[in-house]
Design an enzyme around this catalytic site. Structure first.
Site, PDB file in Angstrom:
ATOM      1  N   HIS A   1      -7.582  -4.853   9.975  1.00 16.99           N
ATOM      2  CA  HIS A   1      -7.318  -4.571   8.562  1.00 16.99           C
ATOM      3  C   HIS A   1      -6.051  -5.265   8.072  1.00 16.99           C
ATOM      4  O   HIS A   1      -5.135  -5.551   8.836  1.00 16.99           O
ATOM      5  CB  HIS A   1      -7.323  -3.067   8.253  1.00 16.99           C
ATOM      6  CG  HIS A   1      -6.150  -2.278   8.727  1.00 16.99           C
ATOM      7  ND1 HIS A   1      -6.275  -1.125   9.455  1.00 16.99           N
ATOM      8  CD2 HIS A   1      -4.822  -2.441   8.554  1.00 16.99           C
ATOM      9  CE1 HIS A   1      -5.084  -0.616   9.700  1.00 16.99           C
ATOM     10  NE2 HIS A   1      -4.179  -1.407   9.175  1.00 16.99           N
TER      11      HIS A   1
ATOM     12  N   GLU B   1      -9.704  -1.497   5.158  1.00 16.18           N
ATOM     13  CA  GLU B   1     -10.378  -1.232   6.422  1.00 16.18           C
ATOM     14  C   GLU B   1     -11.638  -2.098   6.538  1.00 16.18           C
ATOM     15  O   GLU B   1     -12.118  -2.630   5.537  1.00 16.18           O
ATOM     16  CB  GLU B   1     -10.760   0.250   6.494  1.00 16.18           C
ATOM     17  CG  GLU B   1      -9.571   1.208   6.462  1.00 16.18           C
ATOM     18  CD  GLU B   1      -8.786   1.252   7.776  1.00 16.18           C
ATOM     19  OE1 GLU B   1      -8.791   0.258   8.521  1.00 16.18           O
ATOM     20  OE2 GLU B   1      -8.172   2.302   8.051  1.00 16.18           O
TER      21      GLU B   1
ATOM     22  N   ASP C   1       0.823  -1.213   0.000  1.00 14.84           N
ATOM     23  CA  ASP C   1       0.000   0.000   0.000  1.00 14.84           C
ATOM     24  C   ASP C   1       0.855   1.259   0.000  1.00 14.84           C
ATOM     25  O   ASP C   1       2.078   1.188   0.114  1.00 14.84           O
ATOM     26  CB  ASP C   1      -0.981  -0.024   1.191  1.00 14.84           C
ATOM     27  CG  ASP C   1      -0.312  -0.503   2.489  1.00 14.84           C
ATOM     28  OD1 ASP C   1       0.933  -0.526   2.534  1.00 14.84           O
ATOM     29  OD2 ASP C   1      -1.021  -0.842   3.438  1.00 14.84           O
TER      30      ASP C   1
ATOM     31  N   ASP D   1      -7.733  -3.065  14.149  1.00 10.81           N
ATOM     32  CA  ASP D   1      -9.147  -3.250  13.782  1.00 10.81           C
ATOM     33  C   ASP D   1      -9.330  -4.412  12.798  1.00 10.81           C
ATOM     34  O   ASP D   1     -10.388  -4.557  12.191  1.00 10.81           O
ATOM     35  CB  ASP D   1      -9.713  -1.954  13.184  1.00 10.81           C
ATOM     36  CG  ASP D   1      -8.963  -1.484  11.934  1.00 10.81           C
ATOM     37  OD1 ASP D   1      -8.008  -2.171  11.511  1.00 10.81           O
ATOM     38  OD2 ASP D   1      -9.336  -0.440  11.373  1.00 10.81           O
TER      39      ASP D   1
HETATM   40  C1  GLP Z   1      -0.574  -0.129   8.612  1.00 13.76           C
HETATM   41  C2  GLP Z   1      -0.195  -0.889   7.345  1.00 13.76           C
HETATM   42  C3  GLP Z   1      -0.505  -2.373   7.478  1.00 13.76           C
HETATM   43  C4  GLP Z   1       0.030  -2.888   8.799  1.00 13.76           C
HETATM   44  C5  GLP Z   1      -0.647  -2.187   9.945  1.00 13.76           C
HETATM   45  C6  GLP Z   1      -0.160  -2.650  11.314  1.00 13.76           C
HETATM   46  O1  GLP Z   1      -1.880   0.299   8.641  1.00 13.76           O
HETATM   47  N1  GLP Z   1      -0.835  -0.389   6.186  1.00 13.76           N
HETATM   48  O2  GLP Z   1       0.064  -3.089   6.379  1.00 13.76           O
HETATM   49  O3  GLP Z   1      -0.165  -4.283   8.902  1.00 13.76           O
HETATM   50  O4  GLP Z   1      -0.342  -0.801   9.829  1.00 13.76           O
HETATM   51  O5  GLP Z   1       1.031  -1.995  11.623  1.00 13.76           O
HETATM   52  P1  GLP Z   1       1.979  -2.343  12.822  1.00 13.76           P
HETATM   53  O6  GLP Z   1       2.749  -3.538  12.394  1.00 13.76           O
HETATM   54  O7  GLP Z   1       2.833  -1.134  12.954  1.00 13.76           O
HETATM   55  O8  GLP Z   1       1.133  -2.593  13.998  1.00 13.76           O
END
Ligand code: GLP
Length: 265
Positions: A143, A148, A72, A141
């Site tokens: 995702h 989302e 992304d 959440d």
């Molecule tokens: C972001 C990214 C996701 C990731 C998520 C969790 O929103 N777009 O790909 O999995 O954060 O991040 P973290 O690993 O920092 O908790």
């Protein structure tokens, strides 16, 4: 799906690194390019650091022929912004292991060509032969990438609007939730589930509810990561804290302990 519960985040990073290296070596032996799907966020950083360390110590494979695709990208950041996911993945991983920069891809957030960005990204992934292994984190959440809650389980790369929860979670990279971009480009859940092998990494108590919903809850757009239940090759690597709310925890431990040596991850 295989659920592997490990002692701590270092063990998660080590097993994830083994899995990535295995794909890179197998592809190189067959004279084809390994295609890696890369995630940003904090969780995979330990894996990227472990792979970089092995490369520095001359224990890693060559990444000269590897191709990568990010999950992304934020929309609306100034060019070259240090929090863009393309800049982040180069800084945290691909430059350190030696993936040539022109082989490192992310969705293109250029404003003038935004309407076609999703289609172009899908075509680029297809042209590379599809993703061999996709690293995934999980949002608090539920995702995946930036899909989302409510995202179609069949969705392809497209623009999405972040929820307030995600902007709050990611505020640490931007100083405040208001400074986090509202729009993003993200691979869809349908894009993600086309990869050959999905490797979900989750560590820490903060992910325990999302992991339980994804692994043991109903398949539903309300928990986008539950789409993993529909894929034929998923490995969920967890530390103790992230696994703590799984009902079948004892069974997962038993399965992994009794796993035949010949069966790779
Ligand atoms: C972001 C990214 C996701 C990731 C998520 C969790 O929103 N777009 O790909 O999995 O954060 O991040 P973290 O690993 O920092 O908790």
């Amino acid at each position: 799906m295989e659920v592997v519960v490990l002692d701590d985040s270092a063990a998660v990073a080590s097993l994830a690194a083994d899995t990535i290296e295995d794909v890179v070596r197998r592809r190189a032996a067959a004279n084809t390019a390994a295609v890696l799907g890369l995630a940003t966020g904090s969780t995979p950083l330990a894996t990227y650091e472990e792979l970089s360390r092995r490369t520095r110590d001359d224990r890693g494979p060559s990444y000269a022929g590897v191709v990568t695709f990010n999950l992304d990208e934020y929309v609306g950041l100034p060019d070259g912004h240090e929090q863009s996911y393309l800049a982040t993945i180069r800084r945290e991983f691909t430059d350190a292991v030696g993936v040539p920069p022109e082989r490192v891809h992310g969705p293109d957030p250029t404003e003038e060509t935004l309407p076609s960005a999703g289609e172009r990204y899908e075509a680029a992934i297809e042209q590379a032969g599809g993703i061999d292994v996709q690293i995934l984190g999980i949002g608090s959440d539920g995702h995946l990438a930036f899909n989302e809650p409510g995202s179609s389980l069949a969705s392809l790369t497209r623009i999405k609007t972040l929820t307030a929860t995600t902007r709050r979670d990611n505020a640490r990279f931007f100083g405040s939730p208001d400074a986090v971009p509202r729009h993003v480009l993200t691979q869809g859940l349908g894009t993600i589930t086309r990869a050959g092998h999905l490797l979900l990494l989750a560590t820490g108590e903060g992910k325990a509810d999302a992991v339980a919903a994804a692994v043991e809850g109903p398949v539903s757009a309300t928990c986008p990561a539950s789409v993993l239940q529909l894929h034929r090759h998923v490995s969920v690597l967890l530390d103790e804290a992230a696994a703590s709310r799984l009902v079948r925890l004892d069974y997962y431990r038993e399965v992994y302990a009794d796993k035949p040596d010949w069966q790779g991850i």
